[in-house]
Motif scaffolding. Structure first.
Motif, PDB file in Angstrom:
ATOM      1  N   GLY A 223       1.590  -4.639 -13.106  1.00  0.00           N
ATOM      2  CA  GLY A 223       0.441  -5.515 -13.341  1.00  0.00           C
ATOM      3  C   GLY A 223       0.101  -6.342 -12.120  1.00  0.00           C
ATOM      4  O   GLY A 223      -1.079  -6.583 -11.821  1.00  0.00           O
ATOM      5  N   VAL A 224       1.111  -6.788 -11.392  1.00  0.00           N
ATOM      6  CA  VAL A 224       0.858  -7.557 -10.172  1.00  0.00           C
ATOM      7  C   VAL A 224       0.282  -6.658  -9.087  1.00  0.00           C
ATOM      8  O   VAL A 224      -0.581  -7.078  -8.311  1.00  0.00           O
ATOM      9  N   VAL A 225       0.734  -5.396  -9.011  1.00  0.00           N
ATOM     10  CA  VAL A 225       0.146  -4.451  -8.065  1.00  0.00           C
ATOM     11  C   VAL A 225      -1.349  -4.296  -8.352  1.00  0.00           C
ATOM     12  O   VAL A 225      -2.186  -4.317  -7.431  1.00  0.00           O
ATOM     13  N   LYS A 226      -1.688  -4.136  -9.604  1.00  0.00           N
ATOM     14  CA  LYS A 226      -3.102  -4.032  -9.986  1.00  0.00           C
ATOM     15  C   LYS A 226      -3.849  -5.297  -9.586  1.00  0.00           C
ATOM     16  O   LYS A 226      -4.992  -5.230  -9.094  1.00  0.00           O
ATOM     17  N   LEU A 227      -3.241  -6.441  -9.796  1.00  0.00           N
ATOM     18  CA  LEU A 227      -3.852  -7.725  -9.425  1.00  0.00           C
ATOM     19  C   LEU A 227      -4.179  -7.741  -7.936  1.00  0.00           C
ATOM     20  O   LEU A 227      -5.289  -8.110  -7.535  1.00  0.00           O
ATOM     21  N   VAL A 228      -3.227  -7.348  -7.113  1.00  0.00           N
ATOM     22  CA  VAL A 228      -3.433  -7.381  -5.658  1.00  0.00           C
ATOM     23  C   VAL A 228      -4.574  -6.455  -5.255  1.00  0.00           C
ATOM     24  O   VAL A 228      -5.439  -6.824  -4.456  1.00  0.00           O
ATOM     25  N   ILE A 229      -4.587  -5.248  -5.810  1.00  0.00           N
ATOM     26  CA  ILE A 229      -5.641  -4.288  -5.465  1.00  0.00           C
ATOM     27  C   ILE A 229      -7.013  -4.786  -5.924  1.00  0.00           C
ATOM     28  O   ILE A 229      -7.997  -4.705  -5.193  1.00  0.00           O
ATOM     29  N   ALA A 230      -7.061  -5.316  -7.128  1.00  0.00           N
ATOM     30  CA  ALA A 230      -8.350  -5.707  -7.710  1.00  0.00           C
ATOM     31  C   ALA A 230      -8.921  -6.985  -7.108  1.00  0.00           C
ATOM     32  O   ALA A 230     -10.146  -7.127  -7.005  1.00  0.00           O
TER      33      ALA A 230
ATOM     34  N   PRO B  71       8.298   8.418  12.091  1.00  0.00           N
ATOM     35  CA  PRO B  71       9.082   7.930  10.947  1.00  0.00           C
ATOM     36  C   PRO B  71       8.253   7.127   9.950  1.00  0.00           C
ATOM     37  O   PRO B  71       8.483   7.217   8.739  1.00  0.00           O
ATOM     38  N   ARG B  72       7.285   6.369  10.460  1.00  0.00           N
ATOM     39  CA  ARG B  72       6.470   5.537   9.555  1.00  0.00           C
ATOM     40  C   ARG B  72       5.602   6.407   8.652  1.00  0.00           C
ATOM     41  O   ARG B  72       5.443   6.115   7.465  1.00  0.00           O
ATOM     42  N   LEU B  73       5.047   7.485   9.214  1.00  0.00           N
ATOM     43  CA  LEU B  73       4.237   8.376   8.396  1.00  0.00           C
ATOM     44  C   LEU B  73       5.096   9.130   7.388  1.00  0.00           C
ATOM     45  O   LEU B  73       4.676   9.364   6.250  1.00  0.00           O
ATOM     46  N   PHE B  74       6.295   9.516   7.787  1.00  0.00           N
ATOM     47  CA  PHE B  74       7.220  10.119   6.832  1.00  0.00           C
ATOM     48  C   PHE B  74       7.496   9.135   5.687  1.00  0.00           C
ATOM     49  O   PHE B  74       7.562   9.526   4.510  1.00  0.00           O
ATOM     50  N   ALA B  75       7.669   7.862   6.033  1.00  0.00           N
ATOM     51  CA  ALA B  75       7.958   6.847   5.011  1.00  0.00           C
ATOM     52  C   ALA B  75       6.806   6.723   4.020  1.00  0.00           C
ATOM     53  O   ALA B  75       7.019   6.643   2.804  1.00  0.00           O
ATOM     54  N   PHE B  76       5.571   6.715   4.531  1.00  0.00           N
ATOM     55  CA  PHE B  76       4.415   6.657   3.635  1.00  0.00           C
ATOM     56  C   PHE B  76       4.395   7.870   2.707  1.00  0.00           C
ATOM     57  O   PHE B  76       4.087   7.755   1.514  1.00  0.00           O
ATOM     58  N   GLY B  77       4.713   9.039   3.255  1.00  0.00           N
ATOM     59  CA  GLY B  77       4.720  10.237   2.431  1.00  0.00           C
ATOM     60  C   GLY B  77       5.758  10.194   1.325  1.00  0.00           C
ATOM     61  O   GLY B  77       5.518  10.658   0.203  1.00  0.00           O
ATOM     62  N   LEU B  78       6.910   9.607   1.626  1.00  0.00           N
ATOM     63  CA  LEU B  78       7.968   9.502   0.620  1.00  0.00           C
ATOM     64  C   LEU B  78       7.613   8.508  -0.478  1.00  0.00           C
ATOM     65  O   LEU B  78       7.870   8.737  -1.657  1.00  0.00           O
ATOM     66  N   MET B  79       7.018   7.389  -0.102  1.00  0.00           N
ATOM     67  CA  MET B  79       6.812   6.294  -1.037  1.00  0.00           C
ATOM     68  C   MET B  79       5.476   6.359  -1.767  1.00  0.00           C
ATOM     69  O   MET B  79       5.275   5.660  -2.762  1.00  0.00           O
ATOM     70  N   GLY B  80       4.552   7.212  -1.297  1.00  0.00           N
ATOM     71  CA  GLY B  80       3.209   7.254  -1.873  1.00  0.00           C
ATOM     72  C   GLY B  80       3.146   7.446  -3.379  1.00  0.00           C
ATOM     73  O   GLY B  80       2.422   6.716  -4.080  1.00  0.00           O
ATOM     74  N   PRO B  81       3.881   8.408  -3.937  1.00  0.00           N
ATOM     75  CA  PRO B  81       3.795   8.622  -5.382  1.00  0.00           C
ATOM     76  C   PRO B  81       4.226   7.427  -6.220  1.00  0.00           C
ATOM     77  O   PRO B  81       3.771   7.272  -7.352  1.00  0.00           O
ATOM     78  N   MET B  82       5.099   6.564  -5.689  1.00  0.00           N
ATOM     79  CA  MET B  82       5.490   5.381  -6.442  1.00  0.00           C
ATOM     80  C   MET B  82       4.292   4.450  -6.612  1.00  0.00           C
ATOM     81  O   MET B  82       4.058   3.887  -7.689  1.00  0.00           O
ATOM     82  N   VAL B  83       3.509   4.313  -5.538  1.00  0.00           N
ATOM     83  CA  VAL B  83       2.305   3.482  -5.616  1.00  0.00           C
ATOM     84  C   VAL B  83       1.284   4.114  -6.561  1.00  0.00           C
ATOM     85  O   VAL B  83       0.693   3.435  -7.410  1.00  0.00           O
ATOM     86  N   LEU B  84       1.079   5.427  -6.427  1.00  0.00           N
ATOM     87  CA  LEU B  84       0.133   6.119  -7.300  1.00  0.00           C
ATOM     88  C   LEU B  84       0.518   5.971  -8.766  1.00  0.00           C
ATOM     89  O   LEU B  84      -0.347   5.746  -9.625  1.00  0.00           O
ATOM     90  N   SER B  85       1.797   6.074  -9.061  1.00  0.00           N
ATOM     91  CA  SER B  85       2.226   5.977 -10.460  1.00  0.00           C
ATOM     92  C   SER B  85       1.940   4.596 -11.028  1.00  0.00           C
ATOM     93  O   SER B  85       1.583   4.467 -12.210  1.00  0.00           O
ATOM     94  N   MET B  86       2.074   3.547 -10.199  1.00  0.00           N
ATOM     95  CA  MET B  86       1.789   2.195 -10.678  1.00  0.00           C
ATOM     96  C   MET B  86       0.300   2.003 -10.915  1.00  0.00           C
ATOM     97  O   MET B  86      -0.114   1.391 -11.909  1.00  0.00           O
ATOM     98  N   VAL B  87      -0.531   2.525 -10.000  1.00  0.00           N
ATOM     99  CA  VAL B  87      -1.983   2.439 -10.191  1.00  0.00           C
ATOM    100  C   VAL B  87      -2.396   3.219 -11.435  1.00  0.00           C
ATOM    101  O   VAL B  87      -3.221   2.761 -12.236  1.00  0.00           O
ATOM    102  N   TRP B  88      -1.834   4.409 -11.607  1.00  0.00           N
ATOM    103  CA  TRP B  88      -2.142   5.235 -12.785  1.00  0.00           C
ATOM    104  C   TRP B  88      -1.790   4.488 -14.064  1.00  0.00           C
ATOM    105  O   TRP B  88      -2.584   4.473 -15.021  1.00  0.00           O
ATOM    106  N   ARG B  89      -0.636   3.882 -14.084  1.00  0.00           N
ATOM    107  CA  ARG B  89      -0.175   3.217 -15.309  1.00  0.00           C
ATOM    108  C   ARG B  89      -1.094   2.073 -15.700  1.00  0.00           C
ATOM    109  O   ARG B  89      -1.374   1.868 -16.892  1.00  0.00           O
ATOM    110  N   GLU B  90      -1.567   1.315 -14.698  1.00  0.00           N
ATOM    111  CA  GLU B  90      -2.372   0.136 -14.995  1.00  0.00           C
ATOM    112  C   GLU B  90      -3.859   0.436 -15.146  1.00  0.00           C
ATOM    113  O   GLU B  90      -4.580  -0.331 -15.766  1.00  0.00           O
TER     114      GLU B  90
END
Length: 208
Positions: free
Chosen positions: A111-118, A160-179
Motif C-alpha cells: 500500500g505504501v508503494v502504491k502511495l509513493v507511485i500515485a 551489475p546495476r542493470l543485472f540488479a534491476f533485472g533480478l528485482m523487477g518482478p517484486m516491484v511489478l507484483s506489488m503494483v499488480w496487487r494494489e
C-alpha cells in the motif's frame, strides 16, 4: 547543546513509540498520503494528536519515520542473508526469496508503494524518502553482490546495476499488480512462485 526552545524529544528518535509508527503505516497504506490524517494515526495508536506532534512536526516527518523504522529494516535482513559465505546464486535465492515471502506480500508495504507511485508528482519528497531509504540501498546491496560474484567468475560480464534491476523487477511489478489490478478482479499473483521461477530463468542467463 540544544537550540533555545528546541524540545528534547525531537532529538531522540529512538524514543518514538512503536504504536505510532505501526498505526501510521496502516493509515498511509489505506488512505494514501494526501488523505491520511494525523488525528486518525493518533487514535489508532492510542495517543492524543498533541502527543503525536511531540515526535513529528509534519506528516512528511512521520512518513520518513515509518519508512525508516518499519520498512527499511527488511533491507538489513536481506543483507544479512545475502552476506553469508555462499555462492552468489544461493545468496540471491535466499535474499529475494525472503523479500517475496515477507515484504512483497505485506499489504501495508504494498500500500505504501502504491502511495509513493500515485502521489510523488504532487509530493516529490515521498519519492525522495523512499528512494534514499529503500530503493537505493537495495540496489546497491544487490549490485555489490553481483560485482563480487563477477570477480569470482560466477556471473558473466555486464553492468551489475542493470543485472540488479533485472533480478528485482518482478517484486516491484507484483506489488503494483496487487494494489492496482487485484482490487478490480484480476487474479492474484503467487509472489513466492514468481520469485522462484524468475530466479531460475535469470540466474541461468547470468552464468558465464
Amino acid at each position: 547543546m540544544l537550540p533555545a526552545g528546541e524540545p528534547k524529544f525531537r532529538r531522540r528518535p529512538a524514543d518514538r513509540p512503536a504504536e505510532i509508527l505501526s498505526a501510521a503505516l496502516e493509515v498511509f497504506a489505506e488512505r494514501g498520503f494526501q488523505a491520511a490524517r494525523l488525528e486518525e494515526v493518533a487514535k489508532r495508536a492510542g495517543v492524543s494528536k498533541g502527543a503525536l506532534y511531540l515526535y513529528f512536526e509534519t506528516k512528511a516527518d512521520l512518513f520518513r519515520a515509518v519508512v525508516t523504522d518499519a520498512i527499511s529494516p527488511n533491507i538489513e535482513k536481506v543483507k544479512g542473508l545475502a552476506s553469508a559465505p555462499v555462492p552468489f546464486e544461493q545468496a540471491a535465492r535466499m535474499g529475494l526469496g525472503m523479500m517475496a515471502r515477507t515484504v512483497a506480500v505485506d499489504r501495508r508495504i504494498t500500500g505504501v508503494v502504491k502511495l509513493v507511485i500515485a502521489e510523488s508528482r504532487n509530493h516529490p519528497e515521498l519519492a525522495a524518502i523512499w528512494h534514499e531509504t529503500v530503493v537505493e540501498p537495495g540496489v546497491q546491496l544487490m549490485s555489490g553482490l553481483i560485482a563480487a560474484a563477477q570477480a569470482r567468475g560466477e556471473v558473466r560480464a555486464g553492468d551489475p546495476r542493470l543485472f540488479a534491476f533485472g533480478l528485482m523487477g518482478p517484486m516491484v511489478l507484483s506489488m503494483v499488480w496487487r494494489e492496482t489490478f487485484e482490487p478490480v478482479g484480476a487474479p492474484a499473483i503467487d509472489v513466492p512462485a514468481l520469485a522462484d521461477q524468475h530466479l531460475d530463468t535469470v540466474l541461468r542467463g547470468m552464468r558465464p
